[in-house]
Design an enzyme around this catalytic site. Structure first.
Site, mmCIF file in Angstrom:
data_model
loop_
_atom_site.group_PDB
_atom_site.id
_atom_site.type_symbol
_atom_site.label_atom_id
_atom_site.label_comp_id
_atom_site.label_asym_id
_atom_site.label_seq_id
_atom_site.Cartn_x
_atom_site.Cartn_y
_atom_site.Cartn_z
ATOM 1 C CB SER A 87 88.573 68.116 114.201
ATOM 2 O OG SER A 87 87.620 68.993 114.751
ATOM 3 C CG HIS B 267 90.070 64.856 116.914
ATOM 4 N ND1 HIS B 267 89.732 65.391 118.139
ATOM 5 C CD2 HIS B 267 89.254 65.482 116.015
ATOM 6 C CE1 HIS B 267 88.771 66.279 118.005
ATOM 7 N NE2 HIS B 267 88.472 66.346 116.708
#
Length: 297
Positions: free
Chosen positions: A202, A248
């Protein structure tokens, strides 16, 4: 470069942009400087003046240019590749291989997951990053446990990675992917609980999101689709799914910084600016790792 309200393929609405001659679903304001066909970021090749389409580049390469003549480059200065998605395919293949081995032998992931310091079960790793296993910042980028997590990341990698690889070139694209992923891992290590495990691509994927947004802004394209997709992903990030939001955010910031340097670097100092930005983010990765390690040991 020239912007025109219509496409040679037929009349269009006065408010719309022409579509790429190779990808009719993609609007673009860029045209080939030789044949004037509309070309999208995946198809454009940086030339001495403006951009050229792949057909004109191939024709030019067969006209007897001297070996020392300058070769057409991508927007970011990368070399033109026959398969502009080769690295993206390889990255997906590596992630797929690790995922399948992890499904067959779950303990395989225990030695890849990002752990700050020796945690309780079920993790089998005897140490963490704080004890010197810095490689976990890297290996965790290729490990996935849940199939939905793997599928979502790989779909995003295919959708975002291909166009970026074509525009940046392979070396710059790989640097963006790896360093964004490391930035996400380091930010997770810095802020998350040291005994919690983190894994997944991610951070690198959000780095591609950030670079894609910068590229679209650079080309004066409609930002609404990428912004909407990014907002949706951030909503999931801070939702109830126990997602490592630090990865993220860290990857996103790293991708924006590197992406901006890649597409805005002046031609005469292109490599210095681009790889200088990569080095700057790597320095931040090392700094975050050292700071957190000093807190845990």
């Amino acid at each position: 470069m020239e912007q025109a309200p219509g496409s040679p393929q037929g009349p269009q609405d006065a408010q719309s942009l022409p579509t790429c001659y190779r990808h009719p679903d993609r609007e673009t304001g860029i045209r080939c400087t030789r044949c004037e066909r509309p070309i999208c970021p995946e198809c454009m090749v940086s030339a001495s003046v403006g951009f050229q389409c792949p057909e004109c580049v191939r024709k030019g390469s067969g006209t007897g240019h001297a070996p020392g003549a300058s070769r057409p480059r991508t927007l970011a200065g990368g070399t033109i590749a026959a398969d502009p998605r080769l690295l993206t395919k390889i990255l997906i293949g590596i992630n797929l291989a690790v995922f399948l081995v992890g499904q067959i032998r779950p303990s395989f992931l225990d030695d890849l997951v990002l752990v700050g310091k020796w945690p309780p079960a079920p993790y089998a790793a005897t140490e963490g990053v704080a004890e010197g296993q810095w490689y976990l910042l890297f290996t965790s980028m290729f490990a996935h446990q849940a199939i939905w997590h793997f599928a979502f990341n790989m779909l995003s990698l295919w959708w975002l990675g291909g166009p970026l690889e074509a525009v940046l070139g392979r070396v710059r694209y790989l640097a963006l992917y790896i360093i964004s992923g490391l930035a996400g891992s380091a930010f997770t290590y810095l802020l998350a609980s040291p005994s919690s495990g983190s894994l997944g691509a991610s951070g690198a994927i959000f780095g591609l999101f950030g670079a894609t947004a910068v590229l679209m802004r650079r080309l004066n394209q409609d930002m609404r689709p990428i912004i909407a997709l990014l907002v949706i992903n951030l909503l999931f990030t801070f939702g109830p799914l126990n997602i490592a939001w630090q990865a993220h955010i860290g990857g996103l910031v790293g991708g924006v910084v590197i992406g901006y340097a890649m597409v805005h670097a002046p031609r005469e100092r292109r490599s210095l600016v681009q790889y200088g930005a990569c080095a700057l983010v790597l320095v931040a990765v090392v700094a975050m790792t050292l700071i957190r390690t000093s807190q845990l040991i």
